[in-house]
Write a protein that holds these residues in place. Structure first.
Motif, PDB file in Angstrom:
ATOM      1  N   VAL A   1      38.629   3.934 -31.964  1.00  0.00           N
ATOM      2  CA  VAL A   1      38.295   5.343 -32.154  1.00  0.00           C
ATOM      3  C   VAL A   1      36.997   5.464 -32.945  1.00  0.00           C
ATOM      4  N   PHE A   2      35.996   6.093 -32.348  1.00  0.00           N
ATOM      5  CA  PHE A   2      34.728   6.337 -33.019  1.00  0.00           C
ATOM      6  C   PHE A   2      34.753   7.734 -33.622  1.00  0.00           C
ATOM      7  N   THR A   3      34.477   7.826 -34.916  1.00  0.00           N
ATOM      8  CA  THR A   3      34.663   9.080 -35.644  1.00  0.00           C
ATOM      9  C   THR A   3      33.360   9.788 -35.993  1.00  0.00           C
ATOM     10  N   ASN A   4      32.245   9.095 -35.929  1.00  0.00           N
ATOM     11  CA  ASN A   4      30.985   9.715 -36.335  1.00  0.00           C
ATOM     12  C   ASN A   4      30.483  10.658 -35.238  1.00  0.00           C
ATOM     13  N   PRO A   5      30.243  11.923 -35.565  1.00  0.00           N
ATOM     14  CA  PRO A   5      29.779  12.869 -34.538  1.00  0.00           C
ATOM     15  C   PRO A   5      28.404  12.522 -33.983  1.00  0.00           C
ATOM     16  N   ALA A   6      27.652  11.688 -34.726  1.00  0.00           N
ATOM     17  CA  ALA A   6      26.322  11.289 -34.260  1.00  0.00           C
ATOM     18  C   ALA A   6      26.356  10.032 -33.400  1.00  0.00           C
ATOM     19  N   ALA A   7      27.552   9.554 -33.063  1.00  0.00           N
ATOM     20  CA  ALA A   7      27.674   8.371 -32.210  1.00  0.00           C
ATOM     21  C   ALA A   7      27.629   8.783 -30.745  1.00  0.00           C
ATOM     22  N   VAL A   8      26.843   8.043 -29.964  1.00  0.00           N
ATOM     23  CA  VAL A   8      26.740   8.289 -28.529  1.00  0.00           C
ATOM     24  C   VAL A   8      27.114   6.999 -27.800  1.00  0.00           C
ATOM     25  N   LEU A   9      28.207   7.032 -27.051  1.00  0.00           N
ATOM     26  CA  LEU A   9      28.634   5.856 -26.292  1.00  0.00           C
ATOM     27  C   LEU A   9      27.836   5.805 -24.991  1.00  0.00           C
TER      28      LEU A   9
END
Length: 319
Positions: free
Chosen positions: A154-162
């Motif tokens: 689970v990626f939680t940072n809103p600035a993360a782009v997969l």
């Protein structure tokens, strides 16, 4: 139901105590600060997952956070473990920003920042797969042969782009953003609808997991000189003196009755998880065994032994 809650990781408390008690020009200070940012970021990401989990009905499953279980010559640590009657679900949390790519020819995990710098990290999917393998082995050893084990990263940072899951063998089923967590858990429950445990067996499994948990050890050794004494919270100096049943700072002319507690906690973190009267006197810069005894007793610490053999044990959740 939350069975094992989440606490601030002991490594954070240790690093913060270290920063308080080493010199300002220490060559270790930049690395300690860098580590602290990383650990705080991870903890905040895990808390974000907790907030999402708190919005759903947890009566039908159990949540165990920060689970650390030895197995053979190794151990594995799970950010959050959800125990259902139908499966065990491992949640691996990552709070990382930037353009993120997982998989590819060499099954790597990389981040590209907004200034174009690409860095490699440990692949969280590989981590979660390893934890899944270990948990399955542990469950079989305890007699739970049939209970499925699944995982989510689970990626939680809103600035993360997969940006890509190349050659990743349907890893998209296991990788989500935190805003999709509740829906994903619902989907998993529908997929794994067959119960392998009844109520009693589920509770027994949770108890066995709690019993197997050991607190993750930290290394309390440093080559840097550690300042002793009681620190003034205003001037940050270590020259507070015992005066008028309190602690007095001559720099700011202030008194504080309980500031010695922080010093004793620093001792537990940086020196040793137990303390008795003599080292406490030395660390607090006191000359009176009687006053030291009164101060230690007032902190309501767990103690063992009597008289000169009496010693006090760290109150922290890990030793």
């Amino acid at each position: 139901m939350i069975i094992k809650g989440r606490k601030i990781p002991l490594i954070i408390l240790y690093k913060e105590a270290l920063l308080r008690r080493i010199t300002q020009n220490s060559p270790y200070r930049p690395k300690i600060k860098e580590d602290l940012l990383k650990y705080w970021s991870g903890y905040h990401g895990e808390c974000m997952v907790d907030r999402h989990l708190s919005t759903i009905d947890t009566k039908n499953f159990y949540i165990l956070n920060d689970l650390h279980i030895p197995i053979g010559d190794t151990s594995f640590q799970i950010d959050s473990l959800l125990i259902f009657k139908s499966l065990a679900l491992i949640i691996e949390v990552k709070n990382i920003s930037g353009s993120l790519s997982i998989g590819g020819e060499f099954n790597q995990f990389s981040r590209t920042t907004n200034v174009g710098i690409t860095m490699g990290f440990t692949n969280p999917v590989s981590q979660a797969k390893r934890y899944t393998h270990h948990l399955k082995q542990w469950l079989k050893d305890k007699g739970y042969f049939e209970l499925p084990v699944e995982f989510l990263v689970v990626f939680t940072n809103p600035a993360a782009v997969l940006t890509g899951l190349q050659n990743s063998n349907r890893l998209e089923d296991h990788i989500i953003k935190v805003e999709d967590l509740i829906k994903k858990i619902t989907d998993i429950q529908m997929t794994f609808s067959k119960s392998f445990l009844d109520d009693r067996e589920t509770k027994q499994l949770v108890k066995k997991l709690l019993k197997a948990h050991v607190d993750f050890p930290i290394i309390t050794k440093t080559e840097e000189t550690i300042f002793t004494g009681v620190q003034c919270v205003t001037f940050m100096n270590f020259g507070m003196e015992r005066k008028k049943a309190s602690w007095y700072c001559s720099e700011c002319n202030s008194y504080d009755k309980n500031v010695h507690e922080k010093a004793i906690f620093d001792y537990f973190l940086l020196v040793k998880p137990t303390i008795n009267n003599s080292p406490a006197r030395a660390f607090l810069h006191l000359s009176s065994p009687k006053i030291t005894h009164i101060l230690l007793t007032s902190m309501n610490l767990v103690s063992l032994g009597k008289n000169k053999a009496k010693h006090y044990i760290t109150p922290f959740h890990a030793l």
